[in-house]
Design an enzyme around this catalytic site. Structure first.
Site, short mmCIF file in Angstrom:
data_model
loop_
_atom_site.label_atom_id
_atom_site.label_comp_id
_atom_site.label_asym_id
_atom_site.label_seq_id
_atom_site.Cartn_x
_atom_site.Cartn_y
_atom_site.Cartn_z
N GLU A 136 0.87 -1.18 0.00
CA GLU A 136 0.00 0.00 0.00
C GLU A 136 0.91 1.23 0.00
OE1 GLU A 136 -4.04 1.71 2.14
OE2 GLU A 136 -2.81 0.26 3.21
N ASN A 149 -12.50 5.99 0.74
CA ASN A 149 -11.56 6.43 1.76
C ASN A 149 -10.24 6.87 1.12
OD1 ASN A 149 -13.02 3.80 3.45
ND2 ASN A 149 -13.14 5.87 4.26
N ALA A 150 -9.69 7.98 1.59
CA ALA A 150 -8.42 8.53 1.09
C ALA A 150 -8.49 8.86 -0.39
CB ALA A 150 -7.26 7.59 1.39
N ARG A 156 -20.40 17.46 -10.21
CA ARG A 156 -19.67 18.20 -11.25
C ARG A 156 -18.18 17.90 -11.24
NH1 ARG A 156 -23.39 22.21 -9.69
NH2 ARG A 156 -21.89 23.12 -8.24
N HIS A 211 -15.46 3.22 8.57
CA HIS A 211 -14.91 3.81 7.34
C HIS A 211 -15.98 4.30 6.39
CE1 HIS A 211 -11.33 1.66 8.77
NE2 HIS A 211 -10.62 2.44 7.96
N ASP A 245 -8.85 -3.90 6.36
CA ASP A 245 -7.79 -2.91 6.59
C ASP A 245 -7.36 -2.97 8.06
OD1 ASP A 245 -5.96 -0.94 6.05
OD2 ASP A 245 -7.40 0.70 5.91
N ILE A 282 -8.29 8.28 10.44
CA ILE A 282 -8.49 6.87 10.78
C ILE A 282 -7.24 6.09 10.41
CG2 ILE A 282 -9.85 4.81 10.24
CD1 ILE A 282 -12.23 6.62 9.71
N ALA A 283 -6.84 5.18 11.28
CA ALA A 283 -5.60 4.43 11.09
C ALA A 283 -5.88 2.94 10.98
CB ALA A 283 -4.63 4.71 12.24
N GLY A 284 -6.62 2.56 9.95
CA GLY A 284 -6.93 1.15 9.76
C GLY A 284 -8.15 0.73 10.55
#
Length: 397
Positions: free
Chosen positions: A128, A220-221, A228, A255, A278, A319-321
């Site tokens: 990743e 996410n991310a 538009r 998430h 994740d 968020i960290a996983g």
């Protein structure tokens, strides 16, 4: 090992047998058939129908960083601990995901984990990063994010010796099209993620290399879908609807909204959705302080967020996983998002296994005898790995 035959409600991976029998011959599935067609009178059959369980393939998690208090980022002993933890919760096949890190660290991590792939403990490695957008770094250290580097990727593929099965990269990174072609050539799946790209850029990069594609934790991310300015989400959903991409969904209630999960299933179908966790080290563990790669993480009420530096999304830490297991994600996808059980199971078994060409995620003759029993509340109460029933957590027994 003697033949084991079990009768009950069976989801093969894509189909439902309301009353079926599955037989293991050692560690391999020998037969899956409607009970009325069973023709092995000398074999004792265990009848699970009175308990009301549903037998499903062992879950396949293709995006996981850790669990049970350990992570994949340190040494093989930690990695084996992660595998044992998730296996006890029903995930019998998984990729090990590695976050962005300097090249020398990634080389060392790939070299350390590759033997676990070659022995079958892991199904492969997922990089990743590190060719991501610093603006959408999430729980990745921005100092470790670099432009696309074909030499580094080629070296990592060589070090892995076929162990690397996927890489997440931003389509706006340098040499993105060449990265995709190199991954396909190396037998790995290119995955769109951690990106600030617009829809056209995303679509153009995907068109540059034919083959299987994935989207890393869709929504996410990456920029939000706007009517538009649709961004990468629109291109990924369109590609999935055309059966050109499988999109990951982290259906843990943290998430994504449950309604978003249901929408994606309704739009593209379970054959193009891979449910993932994740998960990081805190999965299955109490709240407290943990780490993801080289960054500190704080878990409160089961939600993992960075406690290092100024990693914020809006006014809250990134968020960290995840902290859920894949069995828990499947349960929530059905109970809270309203997706039917067969579709949710397919997206947690057959679909990700098919994407990566794994002989897993399906109960059919010749396949590994990996299976999970879900009770009427959709909780995993028994797990078989290679035909052997393994010890599950105390709260499951």
């Amino acid at each position: 090992m003697a033949v084991t035959a079990i009768r009950g409600r069976i989801i093969t991976g894509v189909d439902l047998l309301a009353d079926g029998i599955i037989a293991f011959d050692g560690g391999t599935v020998m037969e899956v058939t409607p009970a009325g067609q069973w023709n092995y009178p000398g074999v004792d059959v265990v009848d699970t129908r009175p308990s009301g369980v549903t037998l499903v393939p062992g879950f396949v998690d293709v995006h996981c960083h850790g669990g049970g208090g350990a992570g994949f980022h340190h040494d093989p002993l930690d990695a084996s601990r992660v595998v044992r933890f998730h296996r006890s919760r029903g995930t019998t096949t998984q990729l090990a995901s590695l976050v962005s890190a300097p090249g020398e660290v990634l080389r060392r991590q790939v070299a350390a984990l590759a033997p676990l792939v070659h022995t079958g403990d892991l199904a492969g490695l997922h990089l990743e990063g590190p060719f991501l957008s610093v603006w959408k770094c999430g729980a990745h250290d921005p100092a470790a994010i670099i432009p696309g580097d074909l030499s580094l990727l080629s070296e990592l593929l060589d070090v892995g010796g076929g162990a690397i099965r996927s890489q997440t990269f931003a389509p706006e990174t340098a040499h993105a099209a060449s990265i995709a072609r190199l991954l396909h050539k190396g037998g790995a799946v290119p995955c769109i993620g951690h990106t600030s790209a617009d829809s056209a850029t995303t679509r153009r990069v995907m068109a540059a290399s034919s083959g299987q594609w994935g989207a890393t934790h869709l929504f996410n991310a990456m920029p939000a879908l706007h009517h538009r300015d649709p961004g990468p989400v629109a291109s990924c959903l369109s590609a999935a609807a055309r059966v050109e991409m499988v999109v990951e969904i982290i259906g843990d209630g943290v998430h994504l909204s449950d309604d978003t999960v249901r929408m994606v299933f309704d739009l593209v179908g379970p054959g193009q959705v891979a449910l993932v966790t994740d998960a990081m080290a805190a999965a299955g563990m109490p709240d407290g302080d943990y780490a993801l790669g080289g960054l500190d993480v704080r878990v409160d009420d089961g939600v993992a967020r960075l406690s290092t530096g100024d990693h914020y999304v809006g006014d809250v830490p990134a968020i960290a996983g995840g902290t859920a297991t894949l069995a828990e994600v499947v349960r929530r996808t059905v109970i809270s998002a309203g997706v039917d059980l067969v579709s949710a199971v397919q997206s947690a078994t057959h679909t990700p296994a098919t994407l990566f060409g794994l002989k897993a995620g399906h109960l059919r003759p010749g396949y590994p005898a990996d299976m999970v029993a879900l009770d009427e509340d959709l909780r995993a109460v028994a797990v078989w790995h290679r035909g052997e029933r393994i010890k599950t957590s105390p709260e499951q027994c």
